[in-house]
Write a protein that holds these residues in place. Structure first.
Motif, PDB file in Angstrom:
ATOM      1  N   GLU A 100       0.805  -1.224   0.000  1.00  0.00           N
ATOM      2  CA  GLU A 100       0.000   0.000   0.000  1.00  0.00           C
ATOM      3  C   GLU A 100       0.839   1.276   0.000  1.00  0.00           C
ATOM      4  N   ASP A 101       2.127   1.177   0.371  1.00  0.00           N
ATOM      5  CA  ASP A 101       2.981   2.354   0.441  1.00  0.00           C
ATOM      6  C   ASP A 101       3.692   2.549  -0.893  1.00  0.00           C
ATOM      7  N   PRO A 102       3.418   3.637  -1.607  1.00  0.00           N
ATOM      8  CA  PRO A 102       4.054   3.822  -2.914  1.00  0.00           C
ATOM      9  C   PRO A 102       5.563   3.999  -2.845  1.00  0.00           C
ATOM     10  N   GLU A 103       6.111   4.274  -1.649  1.00  0.00           N
ATOM     11  CA  GLU A 103       7.553   4.460  -1.499  1.00  0.00           C
ATOM     12  C   GLU A 103       8.293   3.171  -1.129  1.00  0.00           C
ATOM     13  N   GLN A 104       7.583   2.081  -0.888  1.00  0.00           N
ATOM     14  CA  GLN A 104       8.267   0.872  -0.428  1.00  0.00           C
ATOM     15  C   GLN A 104       9.090   0.252  -1.545  1.00  0.00           C
ATOM     16  N   THR A 105      10.142  -0.476  -1.142  1.00  0.00           N
ATOM     17  CA  THR A 105      11.078  -1.052  -2.111  1.00  0.00           C
ATOM     18  C   THR A 105      11.123  -2.566  -2.042  1.00  0.00           C
ATOM     19  N   ARG A 106      10.362  -3.185  -1.143  1.00  0.00           N
ATOM     20  CA  ARG A 106      10.387  -4.637  -0.969  1.00  0.00           C
ATOM     21  C   ARG A 106       9.153  -5.076  -0.208  1.00  0.00           C
ATOM     22  N   CYS A 107       8.928  -6.383  -0.181  1.00  0.00           N
ATOM     23  CA  CYS A 107       7.831  -6.906   0.619  1.00  0.00           C
ATOM     24  C   CYS A 107       8.302  -8.184   1.320  1.00  0.00           C
ATOM     25  N   PRO A 108       7.659  -8.554   2.413  1.00  0.00           N
ATOM     26  CA  PRO A 108       8.082  -9.750   3.144  1.00  0.00           C
ATOM     27  C   PRO A 108       7.757 -11.021   2.369  1.00  0.00           C
ATOM     28  N   ALA A 109       8.660 -11.994   2.439  1.00  0.00           N
ATOM     29  CA  ALA A 109       8.447 -13.261   1.730  1.00  0.00           C
ATOM     30  C   ALA A 109       7.169 -13.949   2.192  1.00  0.00           C
ATOM     31  N   ALA A 110       6.812 -13.768   3.466  1.00  0.00           N
ATOM     32  CA  ALA A 110       5.618 -14.423   4.005  1.00  0.00           C
ATOM     33  C   ALA A 110       4.341 -13.965   3.315  1.00  0.00           C
ATOM     34  N   SER A 111       4.392 -12.822   2.628  1.00  0.00           N
ATOM     35  CA  SER A 111       3.193 -12.305   1.950  1.00  0.00           C
ATOM     36  C   SER A 111       3.101 -12.768   0.500  1.00  0.00           C
ATOM     37  N   VAL A 112       4.125 -13.478   0.002  1.00  0.00           N
ATOM     38  CA  VAL A 112       4.188 -13.859  -1.417  1.00  0.00           C
ATOM     39  C   VAL A 112       3.491 -15.200  -1.629  1.00  0.00           C
ATOM     40  N   LEU A 113       2.549 -15.216  -2.553  1.00  0.00           N
ATOM     41  CA  LEU A 113       1.818 -16.439  -2.903  1.00  0.00           C
ATOM     42  C   LEU A 113       2.513 -17.186  -4.042  1.00  0.00           C
ATOM     43  N   LEU A 114       3.057 -16.420  -5.003  1.00  0.00           N
ATOM     44  CA  LEU A 114       3.680 -17.001  -6.189  1.00  0.00           C
ATOM     45  C   LEU A 114       4.863 -16.146  -6.596  1.00  0.00           C
ATOM     46  N   ALA A 115       5.987 -16.808  -6.903  1.00  0.00           N
ATOM     47  CA  ALA A 115       7.144 -16.139  -7.495  1.00  0.00           C
ATOM     48  C   ALA A 115       7.379 -16.738  -8.874  1.00  0.00           C
ATOM     49  N   VAL A 116       7.595 -15.871  -9.860  1.00  0.00           N
ATOM     50  CA  VAL A 116       7.851 -16.301 -11.231  1.00  0.00           C
ATOM     51  C   VAL A 116       9.233 -15.797 -11.644  1.00  0.00           C
ATOM     52  N   GLU A 117      10.073 -16.695 -12.131  1.00  0.00           N
ATOM     53  CA  GLU A 117      11.386 -16.322 -12.656  1.00  0.00           C
ATOM     54  C   GLU A 117      11.460 -16.734 -14.119  1.00  0.00           C
ATOM     55  N   VAL A 118      11.821 -15.794 -14.974  1.00  0.00           N
ATOM     56  CA  VAL A 118      12.085 -16.085 -16.382  1.00  0.00           C
ATOM     57  C   VAL A 118      13.597 -16.256 -16.504  1.00  0.00           C
ATOM     58  N   VAL A 119      14.030 -17.443 -16.890  1.00  0.00           N
ATOM     59  CA  VAL A 119      15.449 -17.781 -16.872  1.00  0.00           C
ATOM     60  C   VAL A 119      16.193 -17.015 -17.963  1.00  0.00           C
ATOM     61  N   ALA A 120      17.307 -16.397 -17.560  1.00  0.00           N
ATOM     62  CA  ALA A 120      18.206 -15.731 -18.501  1.00  0.00           C
ATOM     63  C   ALA A 120      19.513 -16.522 -18.543  1.00  0.00           C
ATOM     64  N   ALA A 121      20.347 -16.242 -19.528  1.00  0.00           N
ATOM     65  CA  ALA A 121      21.588 -17.003 -19.698  1.00  0.00           C
ATOM     66  C   ALA A 121      22.445 -16.965 -18.439  1.00  0.00           C
ATOM     67  N   GLU A 122      22.496 -15.802 -17.762  1.00  0.00           N
ATOM     68  CA  GLU A 122      23.370 -15.693 -16.588  1.00  0.00           C
ATOM     69  C   GLU A 122      22.688 -16.139 -15.295  1.00  0.00           C
TER      70      GLU A 122
END
Length: 199
Positions: A100-122
């Protein structure tokens, strides 16, 4: 005649004893965009491919369209796992009340339902090995790894097994991805392509 050239100082930050911390990502000046913290080390991201950009756009849009109202979908945003780990998944689905805070830069892992990673070469070993272990230990219920297979997206979907605390495979999806969790989704993966078709 000039003397020997002076050795130039490295332009990257020198880590403190014990490594960087999650809070340091917000304090260090001039870090490249999308810098992650993995095991106390700064990880810099290489140039983005067209496939990566299109896949991230696709999953952001699809998840925003289909996620229940109590969740927010955020792209390229760091999550706090612990003091020495603050990765930045390409897309996350997160509980709405923690963004809800437009200035925040991160969120707690406990609040994450799904993480998506698109694999890059590195990022192959990080996305296939390092991050799934960390996401599972942090209790993130769902993880999707998106791979580029000859220009086509393949999604490796896993779900947290509560009794073991480890991820178990939900399936490997090509062309179509139909799942019931974390919420009902039926995705046409062939949509990850240029807008213009062949001439």
């Amino acid at each position: 005649m000039s003397g020997a050239p002076k050795a130039s100082k490295p332009s990257w930050p020198t880590p403190p004893e014990g490594g960087w911390t999650a809070d340091d990502l917000d304090r260090l000046p001039d870090l490249p965009p999308h810098t992650e913290l993995i095991d106390g080390s700064l990880v810099f991201v290489g140039p983005q491919t067209l496939f990566h950009s299109r896949a991230v756009d696709f999953f952001t849009w699809q998840l925003q369209s289909l996620a229940p109202a109590e969740f927010e979908v955020v792209r390229e945003f760091t999550i706090d796992i612990d003091r020495q780990n603050r990765p930045e998944p390409d897309v996350i689905v997160v509980s709405g009340e923690v963004v809800e805070d437009p200035e925040q830069t991160r969120c707690p892992a406990a609040s994450v339902l799904l993480a998506v990673e698109v694999v890059a070469a590195e990022s192959v070993s990080r996305d296939r090995e390092t991050k799934p272990l960390k996401y599972a230990r942090a209790g993130i219920p769902h993880y999707w790894r998106v791979e580029n297979e000859k220009g086509l997206a393949v999604v490796h979907a896993v779900e947290l097994e509560p009794t073991t605390g480890a991820y178990t495979s939900v399936g490997i999806f090509r062309e179509r991805m139909k799942v019931a969790a974390p919420f009902p989704l039926d995705l046409d993966l062939t949509g990850i392509k240029p807008r213009r078709g062949p001439a």
